[in-house]
Design a protein around this motif. Sequence first.
Motif, PDB file in Angstrom:
ATOM      1  N   GLY A  64       0.813  -1.215   0.000  1.00 23.04           N
ATOM      2  CA  GLY A  64       0.000   0.000   0.000  1.00 23.04           C
ATOM      3  C   GLY A  64       0.843   1.260   0.000  1.00 23.04           C
ATOM      4  N   MET A  65       2.032   1.183   0.567  1.00 22.44           N
ATOM      5  CA  MET A  65       2.936   2.338   0.572  1.00 22.44           C
ATOM      6  C   MET A  65       3.716   2.422  -0.742  1.00 22.44           C
ATOM      7  N   HIS A  66       4.116   1.267  -1.257  1.00 21.30           N
ATOM      8  CA  HIS A  66       4.896   1.272  -2.504  1.00 21.30           C
ATOM      9  C   HIS A  66       4.096   1.853  -3.665  1.00 21.30           C
ATOM     10  N   GLY A  67       2.770   1.731  -3.568  1.00 21.48           N
ATOM     11  CA  GLY A  67       1.905   2.215  -4.636  1.00 21.48           C
ATOM     12  C   GLY A  67       1.773   3.730  -4.679  1.00 21.48           C
ATOM     13  N   GLN A  68       2.316   4.422  -3.702  1.00 24.63           N
ATOM     14  CA  GLN A  68       2.145   5.876  -3.652  1.00 24.63           C
ATOM     15  C   GLN A  68       3.487   6.595  -3.540  1.00 24.63           C
ATOM     16  N   GLY A  69       3.600   7.701  -4.252  1.00 23.73           N
ATOM     17  CA  GLY A  69       4.752   8.589  -4.061  1.00 23.73           C
ATOM     18  C   GLY A  69       6.070   8.057  -4.586  1.00 23.73           C
ATOM     19  N   GLY A  70       6.007   7.053  -5.485  1.00 18.66           N
ATOM     20  CA  GLY A  70       7.245   6.509  -6.030  1.00 18.66           C
ATOM     21  C   GLY A  70       7.834   7.429  -7.071  1.00 18.66           C
ATOM     22  N   PRO A  71       8.876   7.042  -7.790  1.00 15.78           N
ATOM     23  CA  PRO A  71       9.547   5.745  -7.696  1.00 15.78           C
ATOM     24  C   PRO A  71      10.370   5.609  -6.419  1.00 15.78           C
ATOM     25  N   LEU A  72      10.586   4.354  -6.063  1.00 12.81           N
ATOM     26  CA  LEU A  72      11.277   4.036  -4.824  1.00 12.81           C
ATOM     27  C   LEU A  72      12.793   4.088  -5.006  1.00 12.81           C
ATOM     28  N   VAL A  73      13.500   4.010  -3.900  1.00 12.44           N
ATOM     29  CA  VAL A  73      14.966   3.965  -3.911  1.00 12.44           C
ATOM     30  C   VAL A  73      15.410   2.660  -4.588  1.00 12.44           C
ATOM     31  N   PRO A  74      16.348   2.745  -5.523  1.00 15.25           N
ATOM     32  CA  PRO A  74      16.783   1.523  -6.216  1.00 15.25           C
ATOM     33  C   PRO A  74      17.689   0.627  -5.364  1.00 15.25           C
ATOM     34  N   ASN A  75      17.935  -0.566  -5.904  1.00 14.41           N
ATOM     35  CA  ASN A  75      18.833  -1.549  -5.292  1.00 14.41           C
ATOM     36  C   ASN A  75      18.372  -2.027  -3.923  1.00 14.41           C
ATOM     37  N   ILE A  76      17.063  -2.298  -3.868  1.00 13.06           N
ATOM     38  CA  ILE A  76      16.493  -2.940  -2.691  1.00 13.06           C
ATOM     39  C   ILE A  76      15.770  -4.190  -3.168  1.00 13.06           C
ATOM     40  N   GLU A  77      16.022  -5.286  -2.506  1.00 11.73           N
ATOM     41  CA  GLU A  77      15.398  -6.568  -2.863  1.00 11.73           C
ATOM     42  C   GLU A  77      14.663  -7.088  -1.633  1.00 11.73           C
ATOM     43  N   ARG A  78      13.583  -7.826  -1.875  1.00 11.17           N
ATOM     44  CA  ARG A  78      12.841  -8.356  -0.735  1.00 11.17           C
ATOM     45  C   ARG A  78      12.660  -9.867  -0.840  1.00 11.17           C
ATOM     46  N   ILE A  79      12.642 -10.518   0.326  1.00  5.07           N
ATOM     47  CA  ILE A  79      12.351 -11.952   0.368  1.00  5.07           C
ATOM     48  C   ILE A  79      11.082 -12.184   1.211  1.00  5.07           C
ATOM     49  N   ARG A  80      10.621 -13.418   1.235  1.00  6.44           N
ATOM     50  CA  ARG A  80       9.383 -13.734   1.955  1.00  6.44           C
ATOM     51  C   ARG A  80       9.535 -13.462   3.439  1.00  6.44           C
ATOM     52  N   GLN A  81       8.408 -13.193   4.099  1.00  5.19           N
ATOM     53  CA  GLN A  81       8.415 -12.965   5.546  1.00  5.19           C
ATOM     54  C   GLN A  81       8.271 -14.303   6.269  1.00  5.19           C
ATOM     55  N   PRO A  82       8.772 -14.394   7.496  1.00  8.57           N
ATOM     56  CA  PRO A  82       8.688 -15.665   8.237  1.00  8.57           C
ATOM     57  C   PRO A  82       7.358 -15.812   8.989  1.00  8.57           C
ATOM     58  N   TYR A  83       6.254 -15.741   8.226  1.00  6.35           N
ATOM     59  CA  TYR A  83       4.918 -15.805   8.841  1.00  6.35           C
ATOM     60  C   TYR A  83       4.411 -17.241   8.780  1.00  6.35           C
ATOM     61  N   TRP A  84       4.783 -18.001   9.793  1.00  9.76           N
ATOM     62  CA  TRP A  84       4.513 -19.432   9.779  1.00  9.76           C
ATOM     63  C   TRP A  84       3.017 -19.745   9.725  1.00  9.76           C
ATOM     64  N   TYR A  85       2.224 -19.150  10.611  1.00 12.16           N
ATOM     65  CA  TYR A  85       0.793 -19.473  10.665  1.00 12.16           C
ATOM     66  C   TYR A  85       0.106 -19.210   9.318  1.00 12.16           C
ATOM     67  N   GLY A  86       0.489 -18.097   8.686  1.00 15.77           N
ATOM     68  CA  GLY A  86      -0.216 -17.675   7.470  1.00 15.77           C
ATOM     69  C   GLY A  86       0.338 -18.215   6.172  1.00 15.77           C
ATOM     70  N   GLU A  87       1.628 -18.555   6.140  1.00 13.51           N
ATOM     71  CA  GLU A  87       2.240 -18.796   4.833  1.00 13.51           C
ATOM     72  C   GLU A  87       3.049 -20.087   4.704  1.00 13.51           C
ATOM     73  N   ALA A  88       3.048 -20.931   5.750  1.00 15.89           N
ATOM     74  CA  ALA A  88       3.940 -22.092   5.722  1.00 15.89           C
ATOM     75  C   ALA A  88       3.304 -23.341   5.127  1.00 15.89           C
ATOM     76  N   GLY A  89       1.998 -23.286   4.842  1.00 14.23           N
ATOM     77  CA  GLY A  89       1.340 -24.490   4.331  1.00 14.23           C
ATOM     78  C   GLY A  89       1.493 -25.633   5.316  1.00 14.23           C
ATOM     79  N   GLU A  90       2.001 -26.767   4.817  1.00 14.81           N
ATOM     80  CA  GLU A  90       2.123 -27.948   5.681  1.00 14.81           C
ATOM     81  C   GLU A  90       3.461 -28.022   6.420  1.00 14.81           C
TER      82      GLU A  90
END
Length: 460
Positions: A173-199
């Motif tokens: 929701g923040m990335h969608g406003q007021g960009g473009p963003l600062v370059p050379n930033i990469e993101r990985i998945r969050q460690p949200y076990w309950y919501g995203e770990a499946g089995e």
Amino acid sequence: MLDDNNKTSANTADIQAIDADHHMHPFTNTGALNKKGARVITRGEGVYLWDSEGNKILDGMAGLWCVNMGYGRSELAEAANTQMKELAYYNTFFQTTHAPVAQLAKEIASITPDDLNHIFFANSGSEAIDTIMRMVRQYWSIKGKPYRNILISRENAYHGSTIGGTSLGGMGGMHGQGGPLVPNIERIRQPYWYGEAGEMSEEEFGLACAKALEDKILEVGPDNVAAFVGEPIQGAGGVIVPPANYWSEIQKVCHKYDILLAADEVICGFGRTGSWFGSDTLSIKPDIISMAKGLSSGYLPIAAVAVGDRIANAFIEHDDDFNHGFTYSGHPVAAAVATANIQLMKKENIVEYVGNDIGPYFQQKLREAVADHPLVGHIEGVGLVVGIALVKDKETKELFGDDTDIGMICRDHCFNNGLIMRAVGSRMVLSPPLVISHAEVDELCEKVRLCFDLTHKSVS
Ligand SMILES: *Cc1c(COP(=O)(O)O)cnc(C)c1O
């Protein structure tokens, strides 16, 4: 001015009208708020707030995760008063210093983990994060590797709202406003076990998340990465406590590729998780950390970056200026208040209180109160911070559809029943002042139960 019923003498509607005419609120639909009128908060004492209609409210969020020592502490007011009269302001740019800033740097170094003993000052968590971003990139530049400038962070991370903090964070929701963003930033998945770990088990998922970091490093080239940045426990993302093995695995990957590790301690710092810093609680050994919020218990704006020897010595030995800082870096009044705040925390043994007494009590009481509730899918938290996943179906973890904003429905019931609890999507979060008593925890948990019951009624 307050009358006997804690009502402001100026009437609520007047303040709301002025506010609507002239005040643009942060993270707010201003048009919608102007029609409705903002709630006017008038006074705070301990864990309670009062509004201009005389309602007493239990502040389950400590303001915005910051009023750790509670409202109305005269020790902090007096520290500000004394310092303001003696030296209200001087900068620390022109080869000058003053006692309050030097004292605070020493006070912070006395509680930070390991060798994080060199302190750079800012005024907000966002500025502290921008400082880390510039400092770790400049570190590699000093080391002759200016190409090592990629920063890796996580989806659903919150690192503030400046262009730097927004870019580093993982809030769509923040990335969608007021960009473009600062370059050379990469993101990985969050460690949200309950919501995203499946089995996957927690342990498997912890390994998978650390593997995601290694994959990303290999994808962009290890020699292009400056640092990995993460909140020990994600706060604004909904209070997400990573699997127990997560940080040690992340740390291994950082070591393997000689990548700096930065912990954003803006929420986790200052006792929130039962240790001085989240890095202590989660056994993280960062090279650099940011702090703000609890540093002054929110009484004045101040933030800091604590820098370990590796980075600090590079700057100290490199015979050149670091062209970065703020007019109010190490502001004497804010520094005096922060020092008084840390000393008060030490005097009242508040960190031990959270770690060994009220934190475990709160975690247990809350589970007793709502773990069996039909809306509650999962509860995760440490010390005095907790996130509760609200679900449509406890068994299948099915969430409510877009037509039912369950978080907002619940938050409104809380608001109307004398409790401030924040909604992050369908997660409810709590982060009360650290000075909360056992009786106040009991009251908090009863109110949470009541509001979940009302929310359940609203949607069934
Ligand atoms: C609040 C927060 C920030 C930003 O702090 P501000 O003082 O609002 O700029 C940065 N990081 C984390 C983890 C935060 O919770």
